[in-house]
Design a protein around this motif. Structure first.
Motif, PDB file in Angstrom:
ATOM      1  N   UNK A 129       0.741  -1.195   0.077  1.00 50.59           N
ATOM      2  CA  UNK A 129      -0.119  -0.095  -0.039  1.00 50.59           C
ATOM      3  C   UNK A 129       0.751   1.259  -0.109  1.00 50.59           C
ATOM      4  N   UNK A 130       1.689   1.297   0.989  1.00 45.92           N
ATOM      5  CA  UNK A 130       2.768   2.467   0.753  1.00 45.92           C
ATOM      6  C   UNK A 130       3.504   2.519  -0.428  1.00 45.92           C
ATOM      7  N   UNK A 131       3.792   1.474  -1.284  1.00 44.82           N
ATOM      8  CA  UNK A 131       4.448   1.604  -2.524  1.00 44.82           C
ATOM      9  C   UNK A 131       3.167   2.176  -3.788  1.00 44.82           C
ATOM     10  N   UNK A 132       2.048   1.645  -3.388  1.00 42.38           N
ATOM     11  CA  UNK A 132       0.930   2.072  -4.149  1.00 42.38           C
ATOM     12  C   UNK A 132       0.827   3.576  -4.086  1.00 42.38           C
ATOM     13  N   UNK A 133       0.926   4.019  -2.854  1.00 45.82           N
ATOM     14  CA  UNK A 133       0.571   5.621  -2.635  1.00 45.82           C
ATOM     15  C   UNK A 133       1.715   6.606  -3.145  1.00 45.82           C
ATOM     16  N   UNK A 134       3.079   5.985  -3.034  1.00 44.49           N
ATOM     17  CA  UNK A 134       4.173   6.586  -3.694  1.00 44.49           C
ATOM     18  C   UNK A 134       3.817   6.482  -5.159  1.00 44.49           C
ATOM     19  N   UNK A 135       3.232   5.457  -5.774  1.00 39.75           N
ATOM     20  CA  UNK A 135       3.199   5.833  -7.256  1.00 39.75           C
ATOM     21  C   UNK A 135       2.077   6.861  -7.600  1.00 39.75           C
ATOM     22  N   UNK A 136       1.064   6.590  -6.631  1.00 39.93           N
ATOM     23  CA  UNK A 136       0.039   7.769  -6.867  1.00 39.93           C
ATOM     24  C   UNK A 136       0.593   9.142  -6.801  1.00 39.93           C
ATOM     25  N   UNK A 137       1.426   9.294  -5.727  1.00 38.25           N
ATOM     26  CA  UNK A 137       2.130  10.692  -5.683  1.00 38.25           C
ATOM     27  C   UNK A 137       2.657  10.984  -6.718  1.00 38.25           C
ATOM     28  N   UNK A 138       3.513  10.072  -7.343  1.00 40.98           N
ATOM     29  CA  UNK A 138       4.613  10.200  -8.476  1.00 40.98           C
ATOM     30  C   UNK A 138       3.443  10.670  -9.757  1.00 40.98           C
ATOM     31  N   UNK A 148      -4.377   6.150   0.341  1.00 43.87           N
ATOM     32  CA  UNK A 148      -3.835   4.851   0.367  1.00 43.87           C
ATOM     33  C   UNK A 148      -2.692   4.888   1.632  1.00 43.87           C
ATOM     34  N   UNK A 149      -2.233   5.785   1.768  1.00 47.76           N
ATOM     35  CA  UNK A 149      -1.379   5.961   2.962  1.00 47.76           C
ATOM     36  C   UNK A 149      -2.174   5.634   4.325  1.00 47.76           C
ATOM     37  N   UNK A 150      -3.243   6.276   4.577  1.00 46.07           N
ATOM     38  CA  UNK A 150      -4.279   6.245   5.504  1.00 46.07           C
ATOM     39  C   UNK A 150      -4.636   4.663   5.753  1.00 46.07           C
TER      40      UNK A 150
END
Length: 212
Positions: A129-138, A148-150
């Protein structure tokens, strides 16, 4: 009789190859943990030759290649592992990380979402989930990243690294008051995690406040 003998010899060779590969993978792991990435890579390449059907060797190769910044080769290693173990969540996550580091966000998101599928039962879904959140942020999808971080923090609420990443994302979006709250909690939950304090200081400076 000859055919049976050949089959037995082949089976024994395969078993010996797997044992050798297991030893090489353990040596490579020790090298990797010590930061000896070149040595780890050489041992894993040898292990792959001895046990090409072992999904673990392909996974470890992808991990080492990611650390070396060789993202396309890491993707190829993950693909080779997925050919052996289709839909393996660790391999999907590894391939997603390689694509994330290479700024191939759409592909990374698909990998992370696949790794998170309920039937995959990934051992540490908060990590994916943290990786997915980073991709969304990117991609600039801040709200998706924050949400996703939540979700990740619902699974591991005292993870200072996760909460610091959330703080950083909120701060980048200009939501400094909420970011500060999360940074303070991250530094409280993980007092030995230096980036939490660094991010907290950055947010305080943005707000024109001092760190007490």
């Amino acid at each position: 009789m000859v055919l049976a003998g050949c089959a037995k010899d082949t089976s024994e060779a395969a078993r010996k190859g797997a044992q050798d590969a297991g030893f090489l993978m353990q040596v490579a792991l020790n090298d990797f943990r010590a930061g000896r990435y070149e040595s780890a890579l050489k041992n894993l390449e040898q292990a792959r030759l001895k046990a090409p059907q072992d999904r673990q060797v392909h996974y470890l190769l992808a991990v080492v290649l990611i650390e070396r910044g060789q993202y396309q080769r890491a993707v190829e290693s993950a693909d080779a592992g997925l050919a052996v173990a289709p839909d393996d969540p660790e391999l999907l996550n590894a391939r997603g990380i390689a694509r994330l580091r290479d700024r191939r966000y759409d592909e990374a998101i698909r990998d992370f979402q696949s790794a998170l599928a309920p039937e995959k039962q990934y051992a540490t879904p908060e990590t994916v989930l943290a990786n997915l959140a980073a991709a969304y942020a990117g991609q600039g999808k801040t709200e998706d990243a924050v949400a996703t971080y939540w979700k990740a923090l619902e699974l591991k609420p005292t993870d200072g690294m996760l909460r610091t990443a959330l703080c950083q994302t909120l701060a980048a979006a200009g939501r400094t008051d909420v970011a500060l709250r999360e940074c303070i909690r991250a530094s409280t939950d993980s007092p030995s995690y230096a980036p939490a304090f660094e991010q907290k200081g950055d947010v305080l400076r943005t707000l024109g406040k001092k760190d007490d």
